[in-house]
Design an enzyme around this catalytic site. Structure first.
Site, PDB file in Angstrom:
ATOM      1  N   ASP A  51      -4.657  -8.202  -4.264  1.00 26.18           N
ATOM      2  CA  ASP A  51      -4.781  -9.278  -3.286  1.00 26.18           C
ATOM      3  C   ASP A  51      -5.012 -10.621  -3.966  1.00 26.18           C
ATOM      4  O   ASP A  51      -4.540 -11.649  -3.486  1.00 26.18           O
ATOM      5  CB  ASP A  51      -5.917  -8.978  -2.297  1.00 26.18           C
ATOM      6  CG  ASP A  51      -5.417  -8.074  -1.176  1.00 26.18           C
ATOM      7  OD1 ASP A  51      -4.313  -8.336  -0.666  1.00 26.18           O
ATOM      8  OD2 ASP A  51      -6.118  -7.105  -0.842  1.00 26.18           O
ATOM      9  N   HIS A  82       0.806  -1.221   0.000  1.00 23.82           N
ATOM     10  CA  HIS A  82       0.000   0.000   0.000  1.00 23.82           C
ATOM     11  C   HIS A  82       0.840   1.272   0.000  1.00 23.82           C
ATOM     12  O   HIS A  82       0.372   2.318  -0.411  1.00 23.82           O
ATOM     13  CB  HIS A  82      -1.002  -0.041   1.152  1.00 23.82           C
ATOM     14  CG  HIS A  82      -2.115  -0.988   0.848  1.00 23.82           C
ATOM     15  ND1 HIS A  82      -2.125  -2.279   1.312  1.00 23.82           N
ATOM     16  CD2 HIS A  82      -3.196  -0.851   0.055  1.00 23.82           C
ATOM     17  CE1 HIS A  82      -3.201  -2.892   0.845  1.00 23.82           C
ATOM     18  NE2 HIS A  82      -3.872  -2.053   0.080  1.00 23.82           N
ATOM     19  N   CYS A 112     -10.130  -3.490 -10.305  1.00 22.96           N
ATOM     20  CA  CYS A 112      -9.655  -2.278  -9.632  1.00 22.96           C
ATOM     21  C   CYS A 112      -8.269  -2.453  -9.032  1.00 22.96           C
ATOM     22  O   CYS A 112      -7.801  -1.594  -8.302  1.00 22.96           O
ATOM     23  CB  CYS A 112     -10.646  -1.810  -8.573  1.00 22.96           C
ATOM     24  SG  CYS A 112     -10.835  -2.962  -7.222  1.00 22.96           S
ATOM     25  N   GLU A 157     -11.070 -10.966  -4.294  1.00 16.06           N
ATOM     26  CA  GLU A 157      -9.634 -10.818  -4.034  1.00 16.06           C
ATOM     27  C   GLU A 157      -9.032 -12.095  -3.472  1.00 16.06           C
ATOM     28  O   GLU A 157      -7.847 -12.152  -3.173  1.00 16.06           O
ATOM     29  CB  GLU A 157      -9.371  -9.728  -2.986  1.00 16.06           C
ATOM     30  CG  GLU A 157     -10.222  -8.521  -3.059  1.00 16.06           C
ATOM     31  CD  GLU A 157      -9.723  -7.398  -2.175  1.00 16.06           C
ATOM     32  OE1 GLU A 157      -8.716  -6.789  -2.519  1.00 16.06           O
ATOM     33  OE2 GLU A 157     -10.363  -7.131  -1.142  1.00 16.06           O
TER      34      GLU A 157
END
Ligand code: PEP
Ligand code: MG
Length: 582
Positions: A457, A191, A504, A433
């Site tokens: 993920d 992240h 996404c 995910e």
């Protein structure tokens, strides 16, 4: 000149002065003094200790008077650390025997002590680490006669160089001051990388141990496209990278011309290009880049870097800003995806051995219904302002989906009972995910309105590879055939039930991979706003038949390396003008 290779995570070329931070955010001034200057350094340190002690005494007296003995005691404990003879003799030995500057000696010794406290299994002792860092800060401030720079208050434009950075720390940067980022550890899917991309700061992570080779003030080049770091470049190298920077900027300017044109293939198939955002103020850059909406709003960033949980009103104001700024375009608000590498100051979980497999994301929200309800209330209220959709992250079991929906419904009933104005029908979707969600999607699909594939993920959990770990970064490949098969199956199940499916994850910031996804049947992609113009250009340059042919061939390859090489080759043939050569 030193050239290092890391992992490219946020494109762009930055050239500037390094500002080296250690793990806690203080600047390390790695500096040796000339032989014979040790006496002067030692006197500076003795004087700094005296000043720091004076300040602590003032704080102790004032806290004791205002708040009582117990809180005043915090400062006497810090005074004890400062006066500790063992610590002082270590400092003296580094200065006198190893010619360390006073600042460097302080940084080294206090970092070691803080780490030792932090490792203690006793909560009391591990909490003392913060006291040690406080004393260190005070000493460094006394030595330099100025407040230490923190990550939030950089004194000047700089390239931040650090062992590691958390997403919260990165989110706190002033993008006007931080020209580039470079870390020793970290992977492309972590992240921190995502935040750097969102903030459009060129970044390279996972460079390996090199902090001993750089000091604050050294000139550094960060090439976030090639994943390259150059310390103390020679003139020819600097000039080469300046040219690369100008070339990239010229491509960006050209792409602005197609900003208001739709992302249609040359034979007219419309692809929706949505934006991933972490902060409310990013909505403006979504519009500037021609986004069709927000496809993923990572709301957990409201928590990162803050020690207080946001109130319902704070959630609401953040969502309302995004919804208003997006001017009736859809906004997909993802419920909190906290945990693992995304933690606020206030830890919501006990330390875990495998946090990515632990209490993160929807699991954490369902364990803390109060937390979830505050957010859900704000989302439902903001939904009155525009086209808001709700999305649950990391759904693995049907029970989780049902519990999350149940909570959302009950919040909506509460709001209605309170007479609050809310939107009755809000579309609800889930992220795919986890491989389990793909395998069971036929059971989930009737209970949701849309699906969004989180390839960051999905790649991590399918290939059993930590997305933020540079040691296994070569295995972290979104184009791995196993991941592609899961995407294909998700599409099949969702399209049979006519449910819209988007991607996404960061995968689609790579135009070659995005064209593959389009060829597989994806019609909505959500990505960092800065990556939208290049992708629009790529889409407008190809036919849907070319994308389908790419997908047909890619899906028949057997390894990630083959798929990647094939796709990059195709992109270079189809849209050569956006391929930036090394
Ligand atoms: C993903 O996992 O692909 C995703 C979009 O969510 P995040 O990166 O926030 O985990
Ligand atoms: Mg995710």
């Amino acid at each position: 000149m030193l050239e290092l290779q890391g992992i490219a995570v946020s494109p762009g070329v930055a050239i500037g002065q390094a500002l080296v931070f250690d793990r806690e955010g203080y600047r390390i001034t790695r500096c040796l003094v000339a032989v014979g200057e040790d006496e002067r350094e030692w006197s500076r340190l003795v004087e700094a200790v005296r000043k720091a002690d004076e300040k602590l005494e003032l704080s102790r007296v004032s806290a004791t008077t205002k708040l009582g003995e117990r809180l005043g005691g915090i400062f006497s404990a810090q005074q004890q650390v400062l006066r500790d003879p063992h610590l002082q003799s270590e400092l003296e030995s580094l200065i006198r025997k190893k010619t360390y500057s006073a600042e460097y000696a302080v940084s080294e010794v206090f970092t070691k002590y803080a780490a030792a406290f932090r490792k203690s299994t006793s909560t009391f002792l591990s909490e003392r680490a913060a006291d040690v860092r406080d004393v260190e800060r005070l000493l460094l401030e006394s030595l330099t006669d100025q407040p230490m720079a923190t990550l939030k208050t950089l004194p000047h434009e700089a390239i931040v160089v650090s062992h590691d950075l958390t997403p919260g720390e990165t989110a706190g940067f002033d993008p006007e001051k931080v020209l580039g980022i470079c870390t020793e550890v970290g992977g492309s899917g972590g992240h921190t990388a995502i935040v750097a991309r969102g903030m459009e700061i060129p970044a390279v992570v996972g460079v390996g141990n090199f902090l001993h080779n750089i000091r604050s003030g050294d000139e550094v080049i960060v090439d976030g496209h090639l994943g390259r770091i150059i310390v103390s470049p020679d003139d020819a190298t600097r000039e080469h990278y300046q040219k690369r920077r100008l070339y990239r900027e010229s491509i960006a300017t050209k792409l602005q011309e197609i900003r208001d044109l739709p992302a249609c293939t040359s034979d007219g198939v419309r692809i929706e290009l949505m934006a991933n955002v972490e902060f409310p103020n990013e909505a403006a850059s979504c519009i500037a880049r021609g986004a069709d909406g927000v496809g993923l709003y990572r709301t957990e960033f409201l928590y990162l870097g803050h020690d207080q949980e946001p109130t319902e009103e704070e959630h609401y104001q953040a969502y309302a800003q995004v919804v208003r700024d997006m001017q009736n375009r859809p906004v997909v608000i993802r419920t909190l995806d906290l945990g693992a590498d995304k933690m606020g100051m206030k830890k919501l979980t006990e330390p875990e051995n495998n946090p990515f497999l632990g209490l993160r994301s929807i699991r954490l929200s369902l364990r803390n219904p109060a937390l979830f309800r505050v957010q859900a209330r704000a989302i439902l209220r903001a939904a009155c302002l525009g086209d808001v959709r709700v999305m649950f992250p990391m759904i693995t079991t049907l029970d989780e989906l049902r519990s999350a929906r149940f909570l959302l419904r009950s919040v909506s009933e509460d709001l209605a009972a309170e007479g609050k104005h809310i939107q009755c029908h809000v579309q609800v979707g889930m992220m795919v995910e986890v491989p389990a969600a793909v395998l069971m999607l036929d059971r989930f699909i009737d209970e949701i309105d849309f699906v969004s594939i989180g390839t960051n993920d999905l790649t991590q959990y399918t290939l059993a590879v930590d997305r933020s770990n540079d040691s296994v970064a070569d295995l972290y490949q979104a184009c791995d055939p196993a991941v592609l098969r899961l995407i294909q199956r998700t599409l099949q199940v969702a399209s049979e039930k006519k449910k819209s499916t988007s991607v996404c994850g960061e995968m689609s910031t790579n135009p070659a991979y995005a064209l593959l996804l389009v060829g597989m049947g994806i019609r909505t992609l959500s990505l960092a706003p800065a990556a939208i113009p290049i992708l629009k250009k790529a889409i407008r340059s190809v036919t849907i038949g070319q994308c389908e042919a790419m997908a047909w061939r890619a899906l028949r390859l057997s390894t990630a390396r083959e798929v990647d090489a094939f796709l990059m080759n195709q992109l270079a043939g189809l849209v050569p003008e956006i391929v930036l050569q090394a």
